[in-house]
Design a protein around this motif. Structure first.
Motif, mmCIF file in Angstrom:
data_model
loop_
_atom_site.group_PDB
_atom_site.id
_atom_site.type_symbol
_atom_site.label_atom_id
_atom_site.label_comp_id
_atom_site.label_asym_id
_atom_site.label_seq_id
_atom_site.Cartn_x
_atom_site.Cartn_y
_atom_site.Cartn_z
ATOM 1 N N ARG A 16 -20.297 -1.772 5.863
ATOM 2 C CA ARG A 16 -19.571 -2.371 6.980
ATOM 3 C C ARG A 16 -19.429 -1.378 8.133
ATOM 4 N N VAL A 17 -19.133 -0.122 7.811
ATOM 5 C CA VAL A 17 -18.982 0.903 8.845
ATOM 6 C C VAL A 17 -20.281 1.070 9.627
ATOM 7 N N ILE A 18 -21.397 1.197 8.900
ATOM 8 C CA ILE A 18 -22.697 1.405 9.553
ATOM 9 C C ILE A 18 -23.084 0.187 10.379
ATOM 10 N N ASP A 19 -22.940 -1.014 9.804
ATOM 11 C CA ASP A 19 -23.341 -2.232 10.505
ATOM 12 C C ASP A 19 -22.483 -2.484 11.748
ATOM 13 N N ASP A 20 -21.228 -2.024 11.724
ATOM 14 C CA ASP A 20 -20.336 -2.208 12.869
ATOM 15 C C ASP A 20 -20.519 -1.128 13.929
ATOM 16 N N GLY A 21 -21.499 -0.241 13.741
ATOM 17 C CA GLY A 21 -21.762 0.796 14.722
ATOM 18 C C GLY A 21 -20.868 2.011 14.610
ATOM 19 N N GLY A 22 -20.209 2.169 13.473
ATOM 20 C CA GLY A 22 -19.232 3.235 13.310
ATOM 21 C C GLY A 22 -19.790 4.643 13.351
ATOM 22 N N ILE A 23 -21.095 4.797 13.135
ATOM 23 C CA ILE A 23 -21.682 6.136 13.232
ATOM 24 C C ILE A 23 -22.816 6.163 14.255
ATOM 25 N N GLY A 24 -22.931 5.101 15.054
ATOM 26 C CA GLY A 24 -24.007 5.046 16.033
ATOM 27 C C GLY A 24 -25.338 4.738 15.377
ATOM 28 N N ASP B 170 -32.669 1.946 -3.631
ATOM 29 C CA ASP B 170 -32.190 0.615 -3.258
ATOM 30 C C ASP B 170 -30.938 0.692 -2.406
ATOM 31 N N TYR B 171 -29.923 1.430 -2.859
ATOM 32 C CA TYR B 171 -28.690 1.405 -2.067
ATOM 33 C C TYR B 171 -28.847 2.175 -0.760
ATOM 34 N N ALA B 172 -29.718 3.184 -0.712
ATOM 35 C CA ALA B 172 -29.942 3.922 0.523
ATOM 36 C C ALA B 172 -30.603 3.029 1.576
ATOM 37 N N LEU B 173 -31.672 2.331 1.199
ATOM 38 C CA LEU B 173 -32.346 1.457 2.150
ATOM 39 C C LEU B 173 -31.469 0.271 2.534
ATOM 40 N N HIS B 174 -30.673 -0.203 1.593
ATOM 41 C CA HIS B 174 -29.708 -1.265 1.879
ATOM 42 C C HIS B 174 -28.709 -0.805 2.939
ATOM 43 N N LEU B 175 -28.174 0.391 2.799
ATOM 44 C CA LEU B 175 -27.215 0.920 3.767
ATOM 45 C C LEU B 175 -27.855 1.141 5.130
ATOM 46 N N LEU B 176 -29.126 1.503 5.138
ATOM 47 C CA LEU B 176 -29.827 1.780 6.388
ATOM 48 C C LEU B 176 -30.356 0.521 7.069
ATOM 49 N N GLY B 177 -30.157 -0.639 6.444
ATOM 50 C CA GLY B 177 -30.594 -1.886 7.065
ATOM 51 C C GLY B 177 -32.001 -2.304 6.720
ATOM 52 N N ASP C 299 -13.859 10.425 17.375
ATOM 53 C CA ASP C 299 -12.523 9.844 17.493
ATOM 54 C C ASP C 299 -11.616 10.194 16.322
ATOM 55 N N GLY C 300 -12.134 10.944 15.358
ATOM 56 C CA GLY C 300 -11.342 11.323 14.203
ATOM 57 C C GLY C 300 -11.984 10.914 12.896
ATOM 58 N N ASP C 301 -11.693 11.667 11.865
ATOM 59 C CA ASP C 301 -12.243 11.382 10.541
ATOM 60 C C ASP C 301 -11.286 10.475 9.778
ATOM 61 N N TYR C 302 -11.848 9.658 8.896
ATOM 62 C CA TYR C 302 -10.987 8.744 8.146
ATOM 63 C C TYR C 302 -11.677 8.315 6.861
ATOM 64 N N GLU C 303 -10.894 7.676 5.994
ATOM 65 C CA GLU C 303 -11.392 7.133 4.742
ATOM 66 C C GLU C 303 -11.247 5.616 4.786
ATOM 67 N N PRO C 304 -12.359 4.887 4.874
ATOM 68 C CA PRO C 304 -12.287 3.426 4.937
ATOM 69 C C PRO C 304 -11.663 2.837 3.673
ATOM 70 N N GLU C 305 -11.085 1.687 3.832
ATOM 71 C CA GLU C 305 -10.541 0.991 2.668
ATOM 72 C C GLU C 305 -11.693 0.510 1.790
ATOM 73 N N VAL C 306 -11.600 0.788 0.517
ATOM 74 C CA VAL C 306 -12.648 0.437 -0.433
ATOM 75 C C VAL C 306 -12.141 -0.640 -1.383
ATOM 76 N N GLY C 307 -12.851 -1.736 -1.448
ATOM 77 C CA GLY C 307 -12.477 -2.821 -2.335
ATOM 78 C C GLY C 307 -13.033 -2.616 -3.741
ATOM 79 N N PRO C 308 -12.786 -3.545 -4.630
ATOM 80 C CA PRO C 308 -13.274 -3.428 -6.006
ATOM 81 C C PRO C 308 -14.798 -3.548 -6.075
#
Length: 362
Positions: A144-152, A194-201, A301-310
């Motif tokens: 979600r962070v990557i897809d929302d542009g959170g790291i450019g 798999d999870y790396a390419l998934h995260l990268l789109g 803008d600052g470092d943070y820990e995203p909320e992680v669901g189950p």
């Protein structure tokens, strides 16, 4: 209304081939699913087969997978057996008109995987492969962070799964090249890819440069946590692999997969990514049963820990498989195993690169 129907729809009848750890994950997930009836189970261990049959109240328990896929009324089957059996079982099941969920990797290599995908397309049935780690809560949060542009715009990533003493039992199918198709790169590295390419789109992989090593396994070292080792037993695969992947758009990905190396005792599964506006680090330390997960995002803008669901795990895999079947014939063609086949082609290229000591294009 049919006695096996609830909420106005027919219950899907499923079977599971394989009663090892993976097969038991599938059984539990099906048992937790609505509108599903487990009607068949196939396995080679008589005592465990009888125990699971009783626990899940399964009407048919057989030794031969051929007998399971011939059960009347069967809609779908899970294939959770050694890798060399994935293709023959899946193709036979698809040819009988069954939907198929296979454990990872799809097959020993891309050519076998292609046979499965072609069979799914001919039959017009769902073929899916169990990539449960992409369904973890931390992976979903970072996605979600990557897809929302959170790291450019991402430009470099590193992903790994490393163990200290995690070679599956020497002399078993895991360490037999003909049966497994490869070592940790094919076994646990496929999850990392798999999870790396998934995260990268899902960028296209253009080329790979890889190396493999077999230093501890041939000496009977590197086991214990995942099965007893015996010095002198056959060890025909690698125990450590590393690969540098060039992706479309100028992005690069470094992958490491190791069953055994002199490193901290706890398993490490991680992912680091650097982007034009931020970065992130994800780690999962420890055995699957007691792993400690962490996720950090870094930005101007600052470092943070995203909320992680189950984490959804294998339940998520089964839920998605069942949803694909329920979606109907017009949607089945979108679930033909193609994504898992791309993973197999990447691994094929990695092994070719390691053998030839050069970069290999896909």
């Amino acid at each position: 209304m049919d006695e096996h129907a609830t909420h106005g729809r027919r219950r899907l009848k499923v079977g599971v081939v394989g009663i090892g750890w993976a097969g038991r994950q599938h059984l539990e997930a099906y048992a937790n699913s609505e509108d599903v009836e487990i009607i068949g189970l196939a396995g080679m261990e008589p005592e465990l087969l009888a125990e699971l049959r009783a626990e899940y109240r399964i009407p048919h328990a057989v030794e031969r997978w051929e007998d399971l896929i011939d059960l009347e009324g069967l809609d779908a089957v899970s294939v959770a057996v050694p890798t060399f059996l994935h293709a023959p079982i899946a193709v036979a099941a698809l040819e009988r008109g069954l939907h198929v969920l296979s454990e990872k990797p799809i097959a020993r290599d891309g050519d076998e995987g292609r046979l499965m995908v072609d069979a799914a397309r001919r039959a017009g049935r769902v073929l899916d492969v169990a990539f449960n780690h992409r369904r973890r809560g931390d992976i979903a949060a970072l996605k979600r962070v990557i897809d929302d542009g959170g790291i450019g715009r991402p430009y470099y990533a590193k992903a790994s799964w490393l163990r200290r003493s995690g070679i599956p039992s020497l002399g078993s199918w895991f360490t037999n090249r003909e049966m497994a198709g490869g070592g940790p790169l094919a076994d646990i590295g496929v999850h990392v890819i798999d999870y790396a390419l998934h995260l990268l789109g899902e960028p296209k992989v253009l080329s790979v440069s890889a190396s493999t090593y077999a230093e501890l396994g041939p000496q009977g070292r590197g086991g214990g946590a995942y099965g007893a080792q015996t010095a002198g037993s056959a060890f025909e695969v690698e125990d450590l692999a590393t690969a540098f992947l060039r992706l479309e758009g100028g992005v690069t990905l470094l992958v490491e997969a190791g069953w055994a190396a002199y490193r901290p005792a706890a398993d490490l599964m991680d992912f680091r990514i650097y982007g034009t506006d931020g970065g992130a680090e994800l780690s999962r330390v420890g055995s699957p049963a007691d792993a400690v997960e962490s996720l950090h995002v870094f930005s101007e803008d600052g470092d943070y820990e995203p909320e992680v669901g189950p984490s959804a795990g294998h339940q998520g895999v089964i839920d998605d498989f069942l949803a694909a079947i329920r979606a109907g014939e017009t949607e089945w063609g979108r679930h033909d195993g193609s994504l898992a086949l791309t993973r197999a082609r990447i691994i094929d290229a990695c092994y070719a690169s390691a053998a030839q000591h050069r970069e290999v294009e896909l």
